[in-house]
Scaffold this active site. Sequence first.
Site, PDB file in Angstrom:
ATOM      1  N   CYS A   1     162.747  44.388 182.139  1.00 35.49           N
ATOM      2  CA  CYS A   1     161.821  43.821 181.296  1.00 35.49           C
ATOM      3  C   CYS A   1     161.023  42.639 181.756  1.00 35.49           C
ATOM      4  O   CYS A   1     161.529  41.810 182.064  1.00 35.49           O
ATOM      5  CB  CYS A   1     162.424  43.140 179.901  1.00 35.49           C
ATOM      6  SG  CYS A   1     161.331  42.734 178.783  1.00 35.49           S
ATOM      7  N   GLY A   2     159.812  42.884 182.132  1.00 37.01           N
ATOM      8  CA  GLY A   2     158.614  42.173 182.926  1.00 37.01           C
ATOM      9  C   GLY A   2     158.410  40.871 182.302  1.00 37.01           C
ATOM     10  O   GLY A   2     158.285  39.653 182.760  1.00 37.01           O
ATOM     11  N   HIS A   3     157.908  41.032 180.911  1.00 34.04           N
ATOM     12  CA  HIS A   3     157.561  39.776 180.139  1.00 34.04           C
ATOM     13  C   HIS A   3     158.989  38.932 179.939  1.00 34.04           C
ATOM     14  O   HIS A   3     158.478  37.787 179.746  1.00 34.04           O
ATOM     15  CB  HIS A   3     157.218  40.435 178.787  1.00 34.04           C
ATOM     16  CG  HIS A   3     158.063  40.499 177.536  1.00 34.04           C
ATOM     17  ND1 HIS A   3     158.894  41.360 177.298  1.00 34.04           N
ATOM     18  CD2 HIS A   3     158.501  39.477 176.737  1.00 34.04           C
ATOM     19  CE1 HIS A   3     159.443  41.267 176.385  1.00 34.04           C
ATOM     20  NE2 HIS A   3     159.391  39.883 175.759  1.00 34.04           N
TER      21      HIS A   3
ATOM     22  N   ASP B   1     155.107  46.953 172.258  1.00 33.92           N
ATOM     23  CA  ASP B   1     155.144  45.813 173.223  1.00 33.92           C
ATOM     24  C   ASP B   1     153.797  45.234 172.731  1.00 33.92           C
ATOM     25  O   ASP B   1     152.502  45.899 173.107  1.00 33.92           O
ATOM     26  CB  ASP B   1     154.988  46.140 174.511  1.00 33.92           C
ATOM     27  CG  ASP B   1     155.623  45.132 175.669  1.00 33.92           C
ATOM     28  OD1 ASP B   1     155.273  43.855 175.080  1.00 33.92           O
ATOM     29  OD2 ASP B   1     156.020  45.278 176.642  1.00 33.92           O
TER      30      ASP B   1
ATOM     31  N   GLY C   1     155.372  44.226 181.715  1.00 36.35           N
ATOM     32  CA  GLY C   1     155.561  43.914 182.930  1.00 36.35           C
ATOM     33  C   GLY C   1     156.150  45.068 183.633  1.00 36.35           C
ATOM     34  O   GLY C   1     155.806  45.348 184.960  1.00 36.35           O
ATOM     35  N   SER C   2     157.174  45.691 183.124  1.00 39.79           N
ATOM     36  CA  SER C   2     157.843  47.027 183.802  1.00 39.79           C
ATOM     37  C   SER C   2     157.032  48.230 183.809  1.00 39.79           C
ATOM     38  O   SER C   2     156.985  48.888 184.812  1.00 39.79           O
ATOM     39  CB  SER C   2     159.213  47.344 183.385  1.00 39.79           C
ATOM     40  OG  SER C   2     158.880  47.431 181.798  1.00 39.79           O
TER      41      SER C   2
HETATM   42  O1  HY3 Z   1     157.242  43.422 179.890  1.00 45.22           O
HETATM   43  C1  HY3 Z   1     158.258  44.518 179.961  1.00 45.22           C
HETATM   44  O2  HY3 Z   1     158.571  44.994 180.932  1.00 45.22           O
HETATM   45  C2  HY3 Z   1     158.853  44.614 178.484  1.00 45.22           C
HETATM   46  N1  HY3 Z   1     158.224  44.424 177.360  1.00 45.22           N
HETATM   47  C3  HY3 Z   1     158.831  45.008 176.250  1.00 45.22           C
HETATM   48  C4  HY3 Z   1     159.372  46.397 176.886  1.00 45.22           C
HETATM   49  C5  HY3 Z   1     159.449  46.122 178.223  1.00 45.22           C
HETATM   50  O3  HY3 Z   1     160.892  46.133 178.607  1.00 45.22           O
END
Ligand code: HY3
Length: 344
Positions: free
Chosen positions: A97-99, A259, A264-265
């Site tokens: 999870c990038g965020h 999201d 991020g991912s």
């Molecule tokens: O930013 C992300 O990668 C995540 N945000 C919610 C779903 C992903 O895991």
Amino acid sequence: MEVKLPPHEGPVLSVVDMHAGGEPLRVVWKGFPPLQGDTLLAKRRHAQESADHLRKVLMFEPRGHYDMYGALLVDSELREADVGVLFVHNAGYSTMCGHAVIALGRFAVDYGLVRAPASPETQVNIHCPCGLVKAFVEYSEGKTGAVRFHSVPAFAFATDVAVSVPGYGVVTVDISYGGAFYALVSAQTFGLDVSKSRTRDIVEAATAVTNAVKSQVKLHHPVSSDLAFLYGTILTDGKDEFTEEPTANVCVFADSQVDRSPTGSGVTARIALQYHKGLIQVNQKREFQSGVTGSIFTGKAVQETKCGNFPAVVVEVAGQAYYTGIASFVQETGDSLSNGFLLK
Ligand SMILES: O=C(O)[C@H]1NCC[C@@H]1O
């Protein structure tokens, strides 16, 4: 008035709430029972089997909501890790999870999980289920700021895969891995616009694609079978060729969860795919915009690498997270809704 803990039974779950690009992150730093297992992936399995009721307590209403996201801080078996983390959402446990990494980088520095922060950037090694992710946190005069991170090797798994999507016909998608597997397809395929269409229409189309890919395509990951599942579908504006303009997308993951951030991912997976197709070069930085909030993350491939036999890239993603509050959550005897419920 002194605020004391209300009447309760069982653990007191202490959290710090943040968001990155509008996407919430509930960092659970105290109260979660210890998870067993020699590795982070084993702890993830133990959480799935034995502590899933607490995921629902923390993510579902009345304490959370359908689109809530969380991070459970756990011990890591990796010597170089500053912190280990399991990611939780409305349906279970993600692998990347990038965020959350953008938020946790700040959290780790602000809450003393790394010793002796350095200026202008402090490195925080975050052990995620997909592997070790290196976050670099802006730090100056005691204050943390933006975060960039280098994710695990990202790769295009398959391109131009035809799947039969009930209600939409045969749809051609790409499948790419950015710490989690995503199906990627232009929203135009469904007559939609990621920045203008109703969110529920985007969710409906993306969820139909996710279900179709899950039932028609077998995924595998060279490192662990725990990583080999489709996390969601990203509808894009189709602007994959590099330009200075941002490219917008909406990621629908887990159980039709939306999201709010550019993901991020997902940015990692999109860049790996664009690189594979020759549409972006190493060190060409691109802006990625959330179709639902307009928030921006940037991303660039920084290095070629391999993941098993897959040609892969290390991708750097950058963004900014903010704090929104702290809380201690409890459960009270006699509350029939205490274990959590969801409204779509
Ligand atoms: O930013 C992300 O990668 C995540 N945000 C919610 C779903 C992903 O895991």
